[in-house]
Design an enzyme around this catalytic site. Structure first.
Site, PDB file in Angstrom:
ATOM      1  CD  GLU A 162     -10.090   0.195   2.453  1.00 12.01           C
ATOM      2  OE1 GLU A 162     -10.436   1.112   1.682  1.00 12.01           O
ATOM      3  OE2 GLU A 162      -9.641  -0.902   2.061  1.00 12.01           O
TER       4      GLU A 162
ATOM      5  CD  GLU B  94      -7.532   4.198   0.555  1.00 16.02           C
ATOM      6  OE1 GLU B  94      -6.828   3.996   1.574  1.00 16.02           O
ATOM      7  OE2 GLU B  94      -7.908   3.293  -0.216  1.00 16.02           O
TER       8      GLU B  94
END
Length: 435
Positions: free
Chosen positions: A186, A275
């Site tokens: 991320e 994820e």
């Protein structure tokens, strides 16, 4: 995902994650019900259009379904829990993918090794993602109101590639061959870890990723924001040095699941969802029928987004596929309908995706059989006909999850001219294996 958004200090940041998910709109809260799925129930079920399954209409190759282990943050899986996660027997999840962290400190590389080794022994592929480079490679800068934002120093790009390579070598020397390693978890939601701009990601891929001795995964945007991955796809040199376009789906609307640019320019590359938790991390994974949302989410990820992999956040958590006591949750049962039966190397094939209101169908081919997963989120049973193009198949075995059962075998029955009809109970998910 970060430690600060989950235990032991989840409360500080988890509200913002839930706000993202909530922005998608309220999810209906439906009362639980139980029903049995047999052909004899069809008379009381609403009729639906036939779901046509076409084995010749091939789509993406499936790499698997799985979850994240992070021993440093929540403790390791036990021996029994590893087998529960990656085994394929009754009551097991059937996961074929494991994601682990790449700790910045080499002294912390061993805690996830035992789980990675057992997952690999059971046939799962292992990938790894870093949250931060080693501290010596990082500098701070001002990013908006954040005065202590972190980024990798340009002069350390080569050293960072070697750091990732060293982790890959460490695992290989200890019996685990990584399927791939990510550049950064991320990079566009990195308040608590290391930021990367799209240009920085492209530069690293162009100049340094080619030296990494396993598949490279990037960019793992937290919300599948295409401004992170478009520049990679549009840069031939960067694209040549990446193997898997990875993304997370936190709050991503279904309308943003398709990726036309990847279909245009991603030939030879893979597209993974690396994820997510869904729809939230605040509710118990055993709420029913809310756990059916997971079944629809996986369906959309396979059919709308055409991902080749689907990886949950923590494997063992109150909101995850495995309860803290090591048993399967309702969300886990929804995942197992895919993971246990749609194995690595299977190919998604053509299927009528929405043959009735609130019914979602996807199909896969592999291992000498066809697998159909049907999710009925409606409040009434549906009499669903399934028809195989060219009349393929002579028998069909089925498994059911509803309010009272988890991936329960419903036996095997015959087919007539490549067709069969089953009642999909209200608020249920069923898997059919056709041979």
């Amino acid at each position: 995902m970060a430690q600060s958004r989950n235990e032991p200090v989840e409360g500080r940041r988890s509200a913002s994650r839930r706000a993202i998910v909530a922005s998608m709109g309220a999810l209906p809260l439906l009362a639980a019900t139980a029903s049995f799925a047999r052909a004899s129930d069809a008379g009381s079920a609403t009729a639906a259009a036939a779901a046509v399954i076409d084995p010749s209409a091939t789509r993406q190759t499936i790499r698997g379904f799985g979850g994240m282990a992070h021993a440093a943050w929540i403790g390791d899986l036990t021996t029994a829990q590893r087998d529960m996660a990656f085994g394929t027997g009754d009551g097991q999840l059937g996961f074929t993918l494991l994601r682990i962290p790449v700790p910045e400190d080499r002294a912390a590389w061993s805690p996830d090794l035992a789980t990675a080794k057992r997952a690999a022994q059971l046939g799962a592929a292992v990938i790894a993602s870093p949250w931060n480079p080693p501290a010596s490679m990082v500098e701070t800068f001002v990013r908006g109101t954040q005065t202590d934002a972190r980024r990798l120093r340009y002069s350390m790009y080569g050293a960072y590639a070697q750091h990732l390579n060293d982790f890959n070598t460490y695992l290989r020397n200890n019996g685990v061959n990584l399927y791939g390693i990510s550049v950064q978890n991320e990079p566009d939601y990195a308040h608590d870890w290391t930021w990367w701009t799209p240009a920085e990601m492209v530069r690293f891929l162009r100049e340094n990723a080619g030296s990494i001795g396993t598949r490279v995964i990037a960019p793992e945007s937290f919300q599948y924001l295409k401004n992170m991955s478009d520049p990679i796809l549009n840069d031939p040199v960067a694209l040549a040095n990446v193997d898997v376009i990875g993304a997370h789906l936190y709050g991503t609307p279904f309308g943003n699941f398709p990726y036309p640019l990847f279909k245009q320019k991603g030939a030879g590359k893979e597209l993974w969802m690396t994820e997510v938790y869904y729809p939230n991390s605040s509710d118990s994974a055993d709420l029913w029928p809310q756990a059916l949302d997971v079944g629809e989410h996986i369906h959309r990820a396979m059919v709308d987004a055409e991902f080749q992999a689907y990886i949950w956040w923590y494997i063992r958590r109150s909101y995850g596929p495995m309860r803290e006591d090591g048993t399967m949750s309702k969300r886990g049962a929804a995942m197992a309908h895919f993971a246990r039966f749609v194995r690595p190397g299977y190919v998604r094939i053509g299927a009528t995706a929405n043959p009735a209101a609130n019914v979602y169908v996807s199909a896969y081919r592999g291992g000498g059989s066809a697998v159909v997963v049907a999710v009925n989120k409606g409040t009434a049973a549906v009499s669903q006909q399934f028809t195989m193009v060219n009349g393929a198949g002579s028998s069909v075995a089925s498994w059911l999850t509803d309010a009272s059962r988890n991936v329960a075998s419903q036996g095997t029955a015959g087919m007539s001219n490549g067709s069969f009809t089953r009642a999909l109970p209200a608020r249920s998910v069923m898997t059919f294996v056709i041979r």
